[in-house]
Structures are given as C-alpha cells and as structure tokens.
Design a protein around this motif. Structure first.
Motif, PDB file in Angstrom:
ATOM      1  N   ARG A 168       0.821  -1.223   0.000  1.00  0.00           N
ATOM      2  CA  ARG A 168       0.000   0.000   0.000  1.00  0.00           C
ATOM      3  C   ARG A 168       0.849   1.265   0.000  1.00  0.00           C
ATOM      4  O   ARG A 168       0.332   2.365  -0.161  1.00  0.00           O
ATOM      5  CB  ARG A 168      -0.936  -0.013   1.211  1.00  0.00           C
ATOM      6  CG  ARG A 168      -2.018  -1.078   1.094  1.00  0.00           C
ATOM      7  CD  ARG A 168      -2.900  -1.152   2.327  1.00  0.00           C
ATOM      8  NE  ARG A 168      -2.181  -1.375   3.574  1.00  0.00           N
ATOM      9  CZ  ARG A 168      -1.734  -2.552   4.008  1.00  0.00           C
ATOM     10  NH1 ARG A 168      -1.925  -3.628   3.280  1.00  0.00           N
ATOM     11  NH2 ARG A 168      -1.111  -2.659   5.150  1.00  0.00           N
ATOM     12  N   CYS A 169       2.165   1.118   0.162  1.00  0.00           N
ATOM     13  CA  CYS A 169       3.059   2.283   0.176  1.00  0.00           C
ATOM     14  C   CYS A 169       3.612   2.588  -1.206  1.00  0.00           C
ATOM     15  O   CYS A 169       4.206   3.642  -1.410  1.00  0.00           O
ATOM     16  CB  CYS A 169       4.223   2.032   1.128  1.00  0.00           C
ATOM     17  SG  CYS A 169       3.719   1.721   2.830  1.00  0.00           S
ATOM     18  N   ILE A 170       3.472   1.645  -2.139  1.00  0.00           N
ATOM     19  CA  ILE A 170       4.023   1.852  -3.474  1.00  0.00           C
ATOM     20  C   ILE A 170       3.177   2.894  -4.187  1.00  0.00           C
ATOM     21  O   ILE A 170       1.961   2.811  -4.231  1.00  0.00           O
ATOM     22  CB  ILE A 170       4.067   0.523  -4.257  1.00  0.00           C
ATOM     23  CG1 ILE A 170       4.938  -0.483  -3.516  1.00  0.00           C
ATOM     24  CG2 ILE A 170       4.591   0.757  -5.669  1.00  0.00           C
ATOM     25  CD1 ILE A 170       4.912  -1.877  -4.090  1.00  0.00           C
ATOM     26  N   ASP A 171       3.851   3.894  -4.738  1.00  0.00           N
ATOM     27  CA  ASP A 171       3.149   5.027  -5.316  1.00  0.00           C
ATOM     28  C   ASP A 171       3.941   5.563  -6.498  1.00  0.00           C
ATOM     29  O   ASP A 171       5.164   5.489  -6.518  1.00  0.00           O
ATOM     30  CB  ASP A 171       2.993   6.125  -4.257  1.00  0.00           C
ATOM     31  CG  ASP A 171       2.131   7.272  -4.740  1.00  0.00           C
ATOM     32  OD1 ASP A 171       1.179   7.027  -5.491  1.00  0.00           O
ATOM     33  OD2 ASP A 171       2.441   8.414  -4.369  1.00  0.00           O
ATOM     34  N   GLY A 172       3.226   6.117  -7.475  1.00  0.00           N
ATOM     35  CA  GLY A 172       3.871   6.844  -8.556  1.00  0.00           C
ATOM     36  C   GLY A 172       4.318   6.004  -9.736  1.00  0.00           C
ATOM     37  O   GLY A 172       4.914   6.527 -10.665  1.00  0.00           O
ATOM     38  N   GLN A 173       4.049   4.710  -9.733  1.00  0.00           N
ATOM     39  CA  GLN A 173       4.513   3.858 -10.827  1.00  0.00           C
ATOM     40  C   GLN A 173       3.483   3.673 -11.935  1.00  0.00           C
ATOM     41  O   GLN A 173       3.834   3.242 -13.029  1.00  0.00           O
ATOM     42  CB  GLN A 173       4.917   2.487 -10.291  1.00  0.00           C
ATOM     43  CG  GLN A 173       6.106   2.538  -9.365  1.00  0.00           C
ATOM     44  CD  GLN A 173       6.475   1.161  -8.838  1.00  0.00           C
ATOM     45  OE1 GLN A 173       5.914   0.152  -9.250  1.00  0.00           O
ATOM     46  NE2 GLN A 173       7.418   1.123  -7.931  1.00  0.00           N
ATOM     47  N   LEU A 174       2.221   4.011 -11.679  1.00  0.00           N
ATOM     48  CA  LEU A 174       1.166   3.731 -12.653  1.00  0.00           C
ATOM     49  C   LEU A 174       1.401   4.391 -14.013  1.00  0.00           C
ATOM     50  O   LEU A 174       1.262   3.718 -15.039  1.00  0.00           O
ATOM     51  CB  LEU A 174      -0.200   4.126 -12.078  1.00  0.00           C
ATOM     52  CG  LEU A 174      -1.413   3.664 -12.878  1.00  0.00           C
ATOM     53  CD1 LEU A 174      -1.390   2.148 -13.083  1.00  0.00           C
ATOM     54  CD2 LEU A 174      -2.689   4.075 -12.177  1.00  0.00           C
TER      55      LEU A 174
END
Length: 133
Positions: free
Chosen positions: A103-109
């Motif tokens: 849930r901390c992974i962000d910005g890769q989409l």
C-alpha cells in the motif's frame, strides 16, 4: 541491509580498528554489553536534529531508528527495484515485504501504462482512459 558507501566504509574501519569477530557487538554499552535502548534513542534524536531541517525533524519521518528501514524499503519499491531484490536486502520474503509495503508503493502507474502501451498490451478501457485509444 545495504547502506550508503560512505557509512559502510566507516563501519568497516570501526570493525577493523576494534578487531571485531563474527558475533561481537558492533557498538558496546558502558560495561561491554548491549547498548541500552535509551542510549540509542538519544543518539538517534541528536543525529536527526543535527542534520535535518526543523520541519523534517518535527515530522514523523525517521522518528524511530526502525522508521529509516521502512522509509528505505518503501523508496526502493517506489523506485521500481524488483520486490525480490528488496526482500533479499531486507532479509525478508517477498510475501512479507508486499504484505507490509504494497500500500506504500506510489507513482509507478504512469510508467507502467506507458510500458504497456509500447508493448501493445494496455487493456482497451485503460487505453481509452489514458487517451491512447
């Protein structure tokens, strides 16, 4: 866990200077035993205060020594380091790592969508939503 090369050099020099052997304590308490948690917390707080701007020092970022580990692991995942590699560095399994940090992974989409578009594999609904369809 991997550390900054400059810190690694300092720690290796300390180990050599003290002629430490496997199982020896890297840093000893006053009477040769394990350092008290209160000593570690005071040293950590002093180090943070010495190097961080006041607004970061007052924030929860790195408030506890263990927070630095969490921050580093999250950053590696956000920088697209493969989870298997991050788990190995953390001394953990991929399952535990992802259960804790997914849930901390962000910005890769955006990058993932771009890579799928290039490969021609972007699902049609996603392609339309991103303007690629």
């Amino acid at each position: 866990m991997p550390g900054h090369p400059a810190l690694t050099r300092i720690l290796r020099q300390h180990i050599a200077d003290e002629q430490l052997q496997p199982g020896d304590l890297l840093f000893q308490g006053e009477f040769g035993g394990i350092l008290a948690g209160s000593v570690i917390r005071r040293a950590w707080r002093s180090a943070r205060k010495a190097v961080l701007p006041p607004h970061v020092f007052e924030s929860p970022t790195g408030r506890r020594v263990y927070d630095d580990r969490n921050t580093r692991l999250t950053q590696w995942l956000n920088d697209s380091i493969p989870p298997a590699q991050v788990a190995e560095w953390a001394g953990s399994s991929v399952a535990v790592l992802l259960a804790t940090y997914a849930r901390c992974i962000d910005g890769q989409l955006p990058d993932l969508k771009r890579r799928l578009e290039v490969a021609g594999d972007l699902p049609e609904a996603e392609a339309e939503a991103s303007g690629a369809g």
